[in-house]
Structure formats: C-alpha cells, structure tokens
Design an enzyme around this catalytic site. Structure first.
Site, PDB file in Angstrom:
ATOM      1  N   THR A  86       1.033  -0.632  -0.294  1.00 52.35           N
ATOM      2  CA  THR A  86      -0.210  -0.185  -0.023  1.00 52.35           C
ATOM      3  C   THR A  86       1.028   1.471   0.086  1.00 52.35           C
ATOM      4  O   THR A  86       0.889   1.952   1.270  1.00 52.35           O
ATOM      5  CB  THR A  86      -0.679  -0.184   1.285  1.00 52.35           C
ATOM      6  OG1 THR A  86      -0.534  -0.818   2.600  1.00 52.35           O
ATOM      7  CG2 THR A  86      -2.003  -1.328   1.197  1.00 52.35           C
ATOM      8  N   THR A 122      -1.127  -2.285   5.315  1.00 49.97           N
ATOM      9  CA  THR A 122      -1.335  -0.945   6.718  1.00 49.97           C
ATOM     10  C   THR A 122      -2.547  -0.688   5.371  1.00 49.97           C
ATOM     11  O   THR A 122      -1.707  -0.397   4.322  1.00 49.97           O
ATOM     12  CB  THR A 122       0.150  -0.215   6.608  1.00 49.97           C
ATOM     13  OG1 THR A 122       0.355  -0.711   8.060  1.00 49.97           O
ATOM     14  CG2 THR A 122      -0.284   0.837   7.500  1.00 49.97           C
ATOM     15  N   LEU A 153       5.273  -5.454  12.579  1.00 48.23           N
ATOM     16  CA  LEU A 153       7.009  -6.066  12.554  1.00 48.23           C
ATOM     17  C   LEU A 153       7.981  -4.603  12.521  1.00 48.23           C
ATOM     18  O   LEU A 153       7.848  -3.442  11.293  1.00 48.23           O
ATOM     19  CB  LEU A 153       6.697  -6.839  11.081  1.00 48.23           C
ATOM     20  CG  LEU A 153       5.969  -7.603  11.348  1.00 48.23           C
ATOM     21  CD1 LEU A 153       5.929  -9.224  10.427  1.00 48.23           C
ATOM     22  CD2 LEU A 153       5.976  -9.084  13.111  1.00 48.23           C
ATOM     23  N   ARG A 154       8.775  -4.831  13.010  1.00 47.10           N
ATOM     24  CA  ARG A 154      10.475  -4.048  12.595  1.00 47.10           C
ATOM     25  C   ARG A 154      10.593  -4.511  11.981  1.00 47.10           C
ATOM     26  O   ARG A 154      11.658  -5.729  11.984  1.00 47.10           O
ATOM     27  CB  ARG A 154      10.872  -3.340  14.210  1.00 47.10           C
ATOM     28  CG  ARG A 154      10.265  -2.771  15.024  1.00 47.10           C
ATOM     29  CD  ARG A 154      10.478  -2.326  15.789  1.00 47.10           C
ATOM     30  NE  ARG A 154      10.614  -3.537  17.209  1.00 47.10           N
ATOM     31  CZ  ARG A 154      11.596  -4.179  17.951  1.00 47.10           C
ATOM     32  NH1 ARG A 154      12.510  -3.600  18.602  1.00 47.10           N
ATOM     33  NH2 ARG A 154      11.607  -5.650  18.389  1.00 47.10           N
ATOM     34  N   GLU A 155      11.332  -4.328  10.579  1.00 45.52           N
ATOM     35  CA  GLU A 155      12.716  -4.672   9.611  1.00 45.52           C
ATOM     36  C   GLU A 155      13.809  -4.882  10.721  1.00 45.52           C
ATOM     37  O   GLU A 155      14.432  -5.053  11.433  1.00 45.52           O
ATOM     38  CB  GLU A 155      12.713  -3.436   8.781  1.00 45.52           C
ATOM     39  CG  GLU A 155      11.542  -3.930   7.509  1.00 45.52           C
ATOM     40  CD  GLU A 155      12.026  -2.714   6.409  1.00 45.52           C
ATOM     41  OE1 GLU A 155      11.120  -2.468   6.169  1.00 45.52           O
ATOM     42  OE2 GLU A 155      13.627  -3.219   6.043  1.00 45.52           O
ATOM     43  N   GLY A 260      13.840   6.774   9.258  1.00 44.28           N
ATOM     44  CA  GLY A 260      12.810   6.677   7.617  1.00 44.28           C
ATOM     45  C   GLY A 260      12.549   4.678   7.593  1.00 44.28           C
ATOM     46  O   GLY A 260      11.643   4.905   8.616  1.00 44.28           O
ATOM     47  N   CYS A 263       8.005   2.640   7.126  1.00 48.04           N
ATOM     48  CA  CYS A 263       6.749   2.542   7.118  1.00 48.04           C
ATOM     49  C   CYS A 263       6.779   4.151   7.795  1.00 48.04           C
ATOM     50  O   CYS A 263       5.536   4.645   7.477  1.00 48.04           O
ATOM     51  CB  CYS A 263       6.364   1.639   8.373  1.00 48.04           C
ATOM     52  SG  CYS A 263       6.621  -0.112   8.069  1.00 48.04           S
ATOM     53  N   LYS A 266       5.614   6.713   5.322  1.00 47.69           N
ATOM     54  CA  LYS A 266       4.884   6.673   4.499  1.00 47.69           C
ATOM     55  C   LYS A 266       2.685   6.851   5.371  1.00 47.69           C
ATOM     56  O   LYS A 266       2.550   7.649   5.264  1.00 47.69           O
ATOM     57  CB  LYS A 266       4.084   4.840   4.267  1.00 47.69           C
ATOM     58  CG  LYS A 266       3.387   4.324   3.564  1.00 47.69           C
ATOM     59  CD  LYS A 266       3.396   3.487   2.665  1.00 47.69           C
ATOM     60  CE  LYS A 266       3.524   2.514   3.942  1.00 47.69           C
ATOM     61  NZ  LYS A 266       2.467   1.189   4.196  1.00 47.69           N
ATOM     62  N   LYS A 324      18.536   1.724   8.899  1.00 52.76           N
ATOM     63  CA  LYS A 324      18.798   1.053  10.534  1.00 52.76           C
ATOM     64  C   LYS A 324      19.818   0.286  10.322  1.00 52.76           C
ATOM     65  O   LYS A 324      19.489  -0.173   9.237  1.00 52.76           O
ATOM     66  CB  LYS A 324      17.473   1.092  11.173  1.00 52.76           C
ATOM     67  CG  LYS A 324      16.437  -0.165  10.546  1.00 52.76           C
ATOM     68  CD  LYS A 324      15.202   0.189  11.424  1.00 52.76           C
ATOM     69  CE  LYS A 324      15.534  -1.566  11.829  1.00 52.76           C
ATOM     70  NZ  LYS A 324      13.927  -2.158  12.642  1.00 52.76           N
TER      71      LYS A 324
HETATM   72  C1  UDX Z   1       8.655   0.407  12.075  1.00 55.61           C
HETATM   73  C2  UDX Z   1       7.562   0.313  13.203  1.00 55.61           C
HETATM   74  O1  UDX Z   1       8.805   0.075  14.329  1.00 55.61           O
HETATM   75  C3  UDX Z   1       6.376  -1.653  13.219  1.00 55.61           C
HETATM   76  O2  UDX Z   1       6.089  -1.070  14.258  1.00 55.61           O
HETATM   77  C4  UDX Z   1       5.540  -1.012  12.170  1.00 55.61           C
HETATM   78  O3  UDX Z   1       4.725  -2.601  11.464  1.00 55.61           O
HETATM   79  C5  UDX Z   1       6.602  -0.982  11.072  1.00 55.61           C
HETATM   80  O4  UDX Z   1       7.782   0.002  11.255  1.00 55.61           O
HETATM   81  P1  UDX Z   1      10.504   0.051  11.240  1.00 55.61           P
HETATM   82  O5  UDX Z   1       9.882   1.289  10.139  1.00 55.61           O
HETATM   83  O6  UDX Z   1      11.143  -1.579  10.810  1.00 55.61           O
HETATM   84  O7  UDX Z   1       9.858  -0.729  12.044  1.00 55.61           O
HETATM   85  O8  UDX Z   1      11.508  -0.137  12.074  1.00 55.61           O
HETATM   86  P2  UDX Z   1      11.943   0.928  13.723  1.00 55.61           P
HETATM   87  O9  UDX Z   1      12.822   0.045  14.314  1.00 55.61           O
HETATM   88  O10 UDX Z   1      10.862   1.519  14.109  1.00 55.61           O
HETATM   89  O11 UDX Z   1      12.933   2.472  12.850  1.00 55.61           O
HETATM   90  C6  UDX Z   1      11.953   3.371  12.207  1.00 55.61           C
HETATM   91  C7  UDX Z   1      13.184   4.850  12.218  1.00 55.61           C
HETATM   92  O12 UDX Z   1      13.186   5.308  13.360  1.00 55.61           O
HETATM   93  C8  UDX Z   1      14.623   4.059  11.951  1.00 55.61           C
HETATM   94  O13 UDX Z   1      15.285   4.939  10.696  1.00 55.61           O
HETATM   95  C9  UDX Z   1      15.365   4.805  13.237  1.00 55.61           C
HETATM   96  O14 UDX Z   1      16.848   4.604  12.988  1.00 55.61           O
HETATM   97  C10 UDX Z   1      14.786   5.611  13.555  1.00 55.61           C
HETATM   98  N1  UDX Z   1      14.601   4.726  15.287  1.00 55.61           N
HETATM   99  C11 UDX Z   1      14.203   4.052  15.917  1.00 55.61           C
HETATM  100  C12 UDX Z   1      15.647   6.247  15.759  1.00 55.61           C
HETATM  101  O15 UDX Z   1      15.663   6.902  15.739  1.00 55.61           O
HETATM  102  N2  UDX Z   1      15.657   6.115  17.634  1.00 55.61           N
HETATM  103  C13 UDX Z   1      14.459   5.385  17.862  1.00 55.61           C
HETATM  104  O16 UDX Z   1      15.290   5.356  18.935  1.00 55.61           O
HETATM  105  C14 UDX Z   1      14.268   4.565  17.354  1.00 55.61           C
END
Ligand code: UDX
Length: 432
Positions: A86, A122, A153-155, A260, A263, A266, A324
């Site tokens: 999506t 989503t 889910l987190r990547e 970044g 998710c 977007k 990340k």
């Molecule tokens: C996220 C949500 O956590 C997850 O629940 C959802 O299903 C999908 O989107 P994701 O995008 O895979 O997961 O990664 P996440 O670990 O959440 O990190 C997202 C971004 O935030 C990354 O760029 C990460 O570097 C940044 N981040 C995360 C921070 O800058 N500080 C933090 O404390 C945590």
C-alpha cells in the site's frame, strides 16, 4: 488451520513463514512468477535475520507452500490474509490501495464457502468497509467477513516481533471470526501476547496512530537533542531520565539522523491525509513530518561546521547507509539526502555497509563503495557513523585512519565522548 497469504513481500512472507511454523497449512500467493520460483528454491528476496531458515524448514515439511494460482489458494483456505503493498500515491500523500482492491475482486470470484478475509497490510481507516462493499456486490455477507489485523513488525526484528508481539489487534464485530482468529493466535497468547478485539476501523486506526506516535517520540528527542547541543547537556542523560518515567518509557527515545524506512514516513503522511479527508487537522503529526524532513539539513550544517565550511575535496566516509541496522532497506534513509548533498559540494565520499553496495549511489560522482571498514576510513578527514550496525560498535579508529587528525561524527551516539577524548580522537556526537 488452512491459511492463504496474498503478497509475499516483507509482511506476507514473514507472516506466512511464522504461521506455518505454528503448525498451520499456509499457501503464499504472488503474481510474480520468478518470485514464487525463487521462494520454492529457498531464495529469499528480503534481508531479514532468521527468515531464510524458517521458510526452508517449513517448505520442506510442506506446511508452507508458494503459488501464482490465487484462485485455488483462496478456494482451499479458510482464512485469507491480504498482505499486498500500500505505497504512497504519486504526487499526493494518500495510500495507493489499487493492489488491495484488485486482490479483493479476485478473492470475490473464488468464495464458495465461508471465508475470513483479513487485511494485514497497513490500510487507511474505512478500507475494510470498502472491501466489504466490493465483495458484497456479488457475494452474500453471510459467506465472508472482513477483519483488520494490523502487523507491528520492525525490519530486522520481524520474526521476533511476530512470535512475541506486545499485542494482537483484531478488528471485527463478527463473533465467529473473532473466535477463529483468537484460536489461530492462541500459541502466541499462551506465551503472553495480549489479545485485543475491537471494531475494524479502530484496528485500522491503531496501526497508523501507533506508527505516528513512535515517529513523534523519535522526532521529539531529536529536537531536544538540538537544544542540548546549545546548552551543553547530554541528550542521552535526558533520554534516560525521561524514560525512567513508565508513562514515557525508554524505547524509541534514541536520537539519530531522523527516522526512515518504508513505514513511518509513509504512514505519517497517510494518516494526515485521512485527517484531511474528514476535515480534521492532525497538526502534531504534520509538524513531525516537517521536522524529520528537515533533520538531514541540520546534521549537514553540522558537518559543514566540523569541516570549517570547506567541504570541497574533503574525504568523508559513511559507516552504514541503510535506514537502520539489521536491514538492507534504503527506503527514506537519511543517507539518501546526505551523500548526494556532500558529493555536490565536492566531497570525495567512501562508504561501507554490511549489506553491500547500494544502487542508489552508483551514479553519484565521487561516491565509492568499499568492501571493508578499514578501506572506507583509511584516508578520510571525516568518518560519519550513520547506521548503528554492531560492526561499528567497537572500532579502533587509530588503526582505521592513516590521517592523524581525522574527525569522527557519531550520528548514533554509539561512543562515549570521554573515551574518545582520552584516545585523542576529535569526536562529535548528537545532542551532546
Ligand atoms: C516501524 C515500527 O516500529 C513497526 O512497529 C511497524 O510495523 C513498521 O514500522 P521499522 O520501520 O522497521 O518499524 O523500524 P524501526 O525500528 O521502527 O525504526 C524506524 C526508524 O526510526 C529508523 O530509521 C530508526 O533508525 C529510527 N529510530 C528508531 C530512531 O531514530 N530512534 C529510535 O529510538 C528508534
């Protein structure tokens, strides 16, 4: 149970593999023939720790299968999970639901017995209502139910997040569907996962609101970090002190180069669009988006200051470029703004990332991928730690750079300033 997963991207493949590992019979459907061919041969298109083993193991026991034939997969299954993409629509911020609606029409053609159709992708609030309308044009409402079951889910942690979720959210008012889904998730519930049944729209909104809130939390500490730099306070102390309040919590309170991924960027834009559609101004989230988009500019001005505004011909190394750690995903990574900017300013850039060379940088002048940390750092004036890979957490910088007075800009605050001082390394962190 007999489950059909439509879409073998990040959410579909992880969900399919995990459901099969819990003992269900799972058939994953994708329209792309090569994707299905690769999956049947154990070739996984996604960098996700532990996923390859899980897929191969369950494909071997035939609990997990792959097909291009949506028709037969739907007919054979009791529960159908829609896990298609999506993405954000071009030139606007709304989610593109074309794939969701196309798949709904395909499912409609193959409903012979009662089916539970679950949106795991989503999707904006009221999407479930739209899917219900599409299917009930040809099929009686007694023969199906549409349920929202968002994923969290987190990547890089997806399998762990699936098997040990904080909560399982099931959006349906249909008692029978709720009962069946509760039993499907019972192995996780018995391990401590909270099961929460609510309305379909509430479940859809929980997903967007959760991501928007996490993005807000990250952006909040990033702005506090900006203030810390002006008043000589260590943002890490502020983050710890705040996090000890269990109303705030310490997670997602780590400063960095901005969020970044596929998710947060977007979903924050999509929920603002949903607000607009119903004439509600989600001003906080709008400002979070703006603040996060501006973050690279702030960090780049810091780079320029560190280099005494002389970027031209300076050798800069990026350690990590993905959005990340533990993923190869470059979507909306802040490096996609920083590296082209510095290259345009005349810097000579090298980078190393554990997931290898990135196509995004192949066409940019004076940007070179190096196969090792050492070769990436060796002649640099400035080393930037962009992504918090474990590979970067205990480096002996003295051996890495042949330049005496190189500078280290640690965008993830991995290292301690005092230790760096003791090692006579010119060090800058974020928010301290
Ligand atoms: C996220 C949500 O956590 C997850 O629940 C959802 O299903 C999908 O989107 P994701 O995008 O895979 O997961 O990664 P996440 O670990 O959440 O990190 C997202 C971004 O935030 C990354 O760029 C990460 O570097 C940044 N981040 C995360 C921070 O800058 N500080 C933090 O404390 C945590």
């Amino acid at each position: 149970m007999k489950i059909c997963i439509i879409g073998t991207g990040y959410v579909g493949l992880v969900s399919g593999a995990c459901f099969s590992d819990l003992g269900n019979d799972v058939i994953c459907v994708d329209k792309e023939k090569d994707k299905i061919f690769d999956l049947k041969n154990g070739i996984i298109p996604i960098y996700e720790p532990g996923l390859e083993e899980l897929v191969i193991k369950n494909y071997k026991t035939k609990k997990l299968n792959f097909t291009n034939d949506l028709r037969s997969a739907v007919r054979k299954s009791d529960i159908i999970f829609i896990c298609v993409g999506t993405p954000i629509k071009k030139n606007c911020n709304a989610a593109d639901l074309t794939q969701v609606y196309d798949v709904s029409k395909e499912i409609r053609k193959n409903i012979r017995s009662f089916k539970i159709i679950v949106t795991k992708s989503t999707v904006p609030v009221t999407t479930g209502d739209e899917i219900e309308k599409i299917i009930s044009r040809k099929i009686s409402k007694k023969k199906f139910s549409i349920v929202s079951n968002p994923e969290f889910l987190r990547e890089g942690e997806a399998i762990r997040d699936f098997i040990y979720p904080d909560r399982i959210v099931i959006g349906t008012s249909d008692k029978k569907s709720n009962k069946i889904l509760k039993s499907l998730y019972s192995p996780l519930i018995s391990k401590g996962a909270k099961y929460f049944n609510t309305t379909r729209r509430a479940a859809e909104l929980i997903k967007y609101s959760s991501n928007a809130f996490l993005a807000t939390k990250i952006t909040f500490i990033n702005e506090i970090a900006n203030l810390c730099e002006k008043i000589n306070v260590n943002v890490e102390d502020v983050s710890i002190g705040m996090g000890l309040d269990n109303r705030i919590g310490s997670r997602f309170l780590r400063t960095g180069p901005g969020y970044g991924g596929s998710c947060f960027p977007k979903d924050t834009r999509a929920i603002v669009e949903t607000g607009k559609k119903f004439n509600i101004d989600l001003s906080i989230i709008k400002n979070v988006i703006k603040s996060n988009q501006n973050r690279s500019k702030i960090l780049l001005s810091r780079v320029s200051k560190i280099l005494n505004n002389k970027i031209k011909n300076k050798k800069i190394c990026f350690l990590g470029v993905t959005f990340k750690a533990n993923t190869d995903d470059m979507r909306e990574s802040s490096s996609l703004k920083m590296i082209p900017y510095l290259s345009k300013k005349g810097a000579k850039i090298t980078y190393y990332d554990p997931t290898g060379e990135k196509k995004e940088f192949k066409k940019i002048k004076n940007v070179k991928f190096c196969n090792s940390i050492k070769s990436a750092c060796s002649l640099c004036d400035l080393i930037i730690i962009h992504t918090e890979w474990n590979d970067f957490k205990s480096l002996n910088f003295k051996n890495l750079s042949r330049k005496k007075n190189f500078t280290l800009y640690d965008m993830r605050n991995i290292y301690l300033p005092d230790k760096m001082k003791k090692d006579k390394i010119i060090y800058f962190g974020i928010g301290r």
